[in-house]
Design an enzyme around this catalytic site. Structure first.
Site, PDB file in Angstrom:
ATOM      1  N   GLU A 191       0.881  -7.435   7.856  1.00  0.00           N
ATOM      2  CA  GLU A 191       1.088  -5.983   7.904  1.00  0.00           C
ATOM      3  C   GLU A 191       2.150  -5.530   6.910  1.00  0.00           C
ATOM      4  O   GLU A 191       2.415  -4.340   6.786  1.00  0.00           O
ATOM      5  CB  GLU A 191       1.451  -5.543   9.325  1.00  0.00           C
ATOM      6  CG  GLU A 191       0.305  -5.695  10.327  1.00  0.00           C
ATOM      7  CD  GLU A 191      -0.966  -4.968   9.885  1.00  0.00           C
ATOM      8  OE1 GLU A 191      -0.925  -3.737   9.746  1.00  0.00           O
ATOM      9  OE2 GLU A 191      -1.986  -5.651   9.681  1.00  0.00           O
ATOM     10  N   PRO A 228       0.809  -1.222   0.000  1.00  0.00           N
ATOM     11  CA  PRO A 228       0.000   0.000   0.000  1.00  0.00           C
ATOM     12  C   PRO A 228       0.845   1.276   0.000  1.00  0.00           C
ATOM     13  O   PRO A 228       0.340   2.341  -0.328  1.00  0.00           O
ATOM     14  CB  PRO A 228      -0.826  -0.106   1.291  1.00  0.00           C
ATOM     15  CG  PRO A 228      -0.802  -1.554   1.669  1.00  0.00           C
ATOM     16  CD  PRO A 228       0.515  -2.063   1.187  1.00  0.00           C
ATOM     17  N   ASP A 231      -5.655   0.478 -27.472  1.00  0.00           N
ATOM     18  CA  ASP A 231      -5.956   0.540 -26.066  1.00  0.00           C
ATOM     19  C   ASP A 231      -6.335   1.923 -25.569  1.00  0.00           C
ATOM     20  O   ASP A 231      -5.639   2.876 -25.858  1.00  0.00           O
ATOM     21  CB  ASP A 231      -4.654   0.224 -25.364  1.00  0.00           C
ATOM     22  CG  ASP A 231      -4.885  -0.794 -24.350  1.00  0.00           C
ATOM     23  OD1 ASP A 231      -6.024  -0.862 -23.896  1.00  0.00           O
ATOM     24  OD2 ASP A 231      -3.934  -1.505 -24.043  1.00  0.00           O
ATOM     25  N   ARG A 251       0.330  -8.479 -21.345  1.00  0.00           N
ATOM     26  CA  ARG A 251      -0.461  -8.265 -22.559  1.00  0.00           C
ATOM     27  C   ARG A 251       0.191  -7.264 -23.512  1.00  0.00           C
ATOM     28  O   ARG A 251      -0.198  -7.165 -24.669  1.00  0.00           O
ATOM     29  CB  ARG A 251      -1.899  -7.855 -22.237  1.00  0.00           C
ATOM     30  CG  ARG A 251      -2.057  -6.499 -21.641  1.00  0.00           C
ATOM     31  CD  ARG A 251      -3.509  -6.207 -21.335  1.00  0.00           C
ATOM     32  NE  ARG A 251      -4.308  -5.953 -22.525  1.00  0.00           N
ATOM     33  CZ  ARG A 251      -4.217  -4.857 -23.283  1.00  0.00           C
ATOM     34  NH1 ARG A 251      -3.349  -3.913 -22.984  1.00  0.00           N
ATOM     35  NH2 ARG A 251      -4.981  -4.708 -24.334  1.00  0.00           N
TER      36      ARG A 251
HETATM   37  C1  9D3 Z   1      -2.356   0.649   4.709  1.00  0.00           C
HETATM   38  C2  9D3 Z   1      -2.996  -0.350   5.567  1.00  0.00           C
HETATM   39  N1  9D3 Z   1      -2.049  -0.896   6.603  1.00  0.00           N
HETATM   40  C3  9D3 Z   1      -2.263  -0.081   7.812  1.00  0.00           C
HETATM   41  C4  9D3 Z   1      -2.057  -0.749   9.089  1.00  0.00           C
HETATM   42  C5  9D3 Z   1      -2.297  -2.307   6.838  1.00  0.00           C
HETATM   43  C6  9D3 Z   1      -2.297  -3.137   5.608  1.00  0.00           C
HETATM   44  C7  9D3 Z   1      -3.482  -3.410   4.937  1.00  0.00           C
HETATM   45  C8  9D3 Z   1      -3.479  -4.235   3.821  1.00  0.00           C
HETATM   46  C9  9D3 Z   1      -1.112  -3.673   5.125  1.00  0.00           C
HETATM   47  C10 9D3 Z   1      -1.125  -4.496   3.992  1.00  0.00           C
HETATM   48  C11 9D3 Z   1      -2.318  -4.776   3.363  1.00  0.00           C
HETATM   49  C12 9D3 Z   1      -2.353  -5.687   2.217  1.00  0.00           C
HETATM   50  N2  9D3 Z   1      -2.328  -4.944   0.951  1.00  0.00           N
HETATM   51  C13 9D3 Z   1      -1.349  -5.124   0.062  1.00  0.00           C
HETATM   52  O1  9D3 Z   1      -0.447  -5.903   0.320  1.00  0.00           O
HETATM   53  C14 9D3 Z   1      -1.343  -4.347  -1.153  1.00  0.00           C
HETATM   54  C15 9D3 Z   1      -2.261  -3.368  -1.672  1.00  0.00           C
HETATM   55  C16 9D3 Z   1      -3.479  -2.845  -1.177  1.00  0.00           C
HETATM   56  O2  9D3 Z   1      -3.991  -3.177  -0.100  1.00  0.00           O
HETATM   57  N3  9D3 Z   1      -4.129  -1.911  -1.944  1.00  0.00           N
HETATM   58  C17 9D3 Z   1      -3.665  -1.489  -3.142  1.00  0.00           C
HETATM   59  N4  9D3 Z   1      -2.530  -1.952  -3.644  1.00  0.00           N
HETATM   60  C18 9D3 Z   1      -1.850  -2.893  -2.922  1.00  0.00           C
HETATM   61  S1  9D3 Z   1      -0.397  -3.570  -3.371  1.00  0.00           S
HETATM   62  C19 9D3 Z   1      -0.294  -4.508  -2.035  1.00  0.00           C
END
Ligand code: 9D3
Length: 249
Positions: free
Chosen positions: A116, A89, A168, A153
């Site tokens: 996490e 994230p 595209d 792709r």
């Molecule tokens: C930002 C949230 N974090 C705060 C404590 C916890 C958390 C939530 C969800 C940590 C990792 C995840 C899992 N998400 C991913 O690994 C992830 C992701 C996503 O949740 N949204 C958009 N793109 C991606 S790329 C990897």
């Protein structure tokens, strides 16, 4: 092009990769995807991949050593240096432009986050960190599959008809025009009939092209005006856009 995907849910990745256009490209040998179970790179009897965070707090963190061992194994197999994409994230937003850049790299490693996230020290081995958007998922497998799909792709021969890649919508910066197929008239559940626009049945290809341009532009103006800033428009499209904008004055 070759992908190594490192995950604690290999079955989830295998299932997606085997289906559809990617599955066919793999069968043909145009695409090579190796799904690796992170647990195969542990050394303890219980194949533990996570541990509690230093400093306390909720949830678990992916241990660094299995990731380093996985990357060492991939490097030994594929040859150096690796391009390593980590899903998290905290990553930069993954866009079509990013997909295009990655499609120029012959081999990619995708690391799927879970819990996490990763021990921060793995970032020393990471080329880029990507997020697919501002929503919270349960892990990085779906994002890694999104990256795989969007990059693969773009490789010649993966998508059957090269025209669909070239035309595209995000490649050009415009949304798609509306599509229709037979029959020319269809009865809706509400009881009235809806017709395919006459121009598409006219056989007048110059007129059809212009209608499609206008529809693509008006949809983009309505739904995604932000795209127009970077869109590559020809002269006719610039004229149509000017008309459409004046229409809404
Ligand atoms: C930002 C949230 N974090 C705060 C404590 C916890 C958390 C939530 C969800 C940590 C990792 C995840 C899992 N998400 C991913 O690994 C992830 C992701 C996503 O949740 N949204 C958009 N793109 C991606 S790329 C990897």
């Amino acid at each position: 092009m070759t992908f190594d995907i490192v995950t604690i849910f290999p079955a989830m990745v295998d299932a997606v990769v085997a289906a559809g256009i990617l599955g066919r490209a793999i069968e043909r040998g145009t695409l090579d995807v190796k799904v690796r179970d992170l647990r195969d790179y542990t050394t303890d009897r219980h194949r533990v991949v996570d541990d509690v965070p230093y400093g306390g707090g909720p949830g678990m963190v992916l241990k660094p050593e299995p990731i380093f061992r996985a990357l060492d194994a991939i490097e030994a197999e594929r040859g150096t240096p690796l391009t390593v994409v980590l899903t998290s994230p905290q990553g930069a937003r993954f866009t079509h432009a990013a997909a295009r850049r990655l499609s120029g790299v012959g081999h990619l490693v995708l690391l799927c986050g879970r819990y996490e996230g990763f021990d921060d020290r793995v970032r020393a081995r990471v080329t880029q960190e990507v997020s697919i958007g501002d929503y919270v998922l349960t892990g990085g497998e779906l994002p890694a599959l999104v990256v795989l799909d969007a990059v693969a792709r773009l490789m010649p021969g993966v998508v059957g008809d090269e025209r669909s890649v070239a035309e595209d919508s995000f490649a050009r910066g415009l949304l798609d025009f509306p599509q229709f197929t037979r029959p020319a008239e269809v009865r809706t559940s509400g009881g009235h009939t809806v017709r395919v626009p006459d121009v598409l049945l006219s056989g007048n290809h110059a007129e059809i092209r212009r209608w499609r341009k206008r529809e693509a532009l008006s949809r983009t103006l309505e739904r995604r005006p932000d795209l127009l800033a970077d869109a590559e428009l020809d002269e006719e499209e610039r004229d149509i856009l000017k008309e459409l904008r004046h229409g809404s004055d």
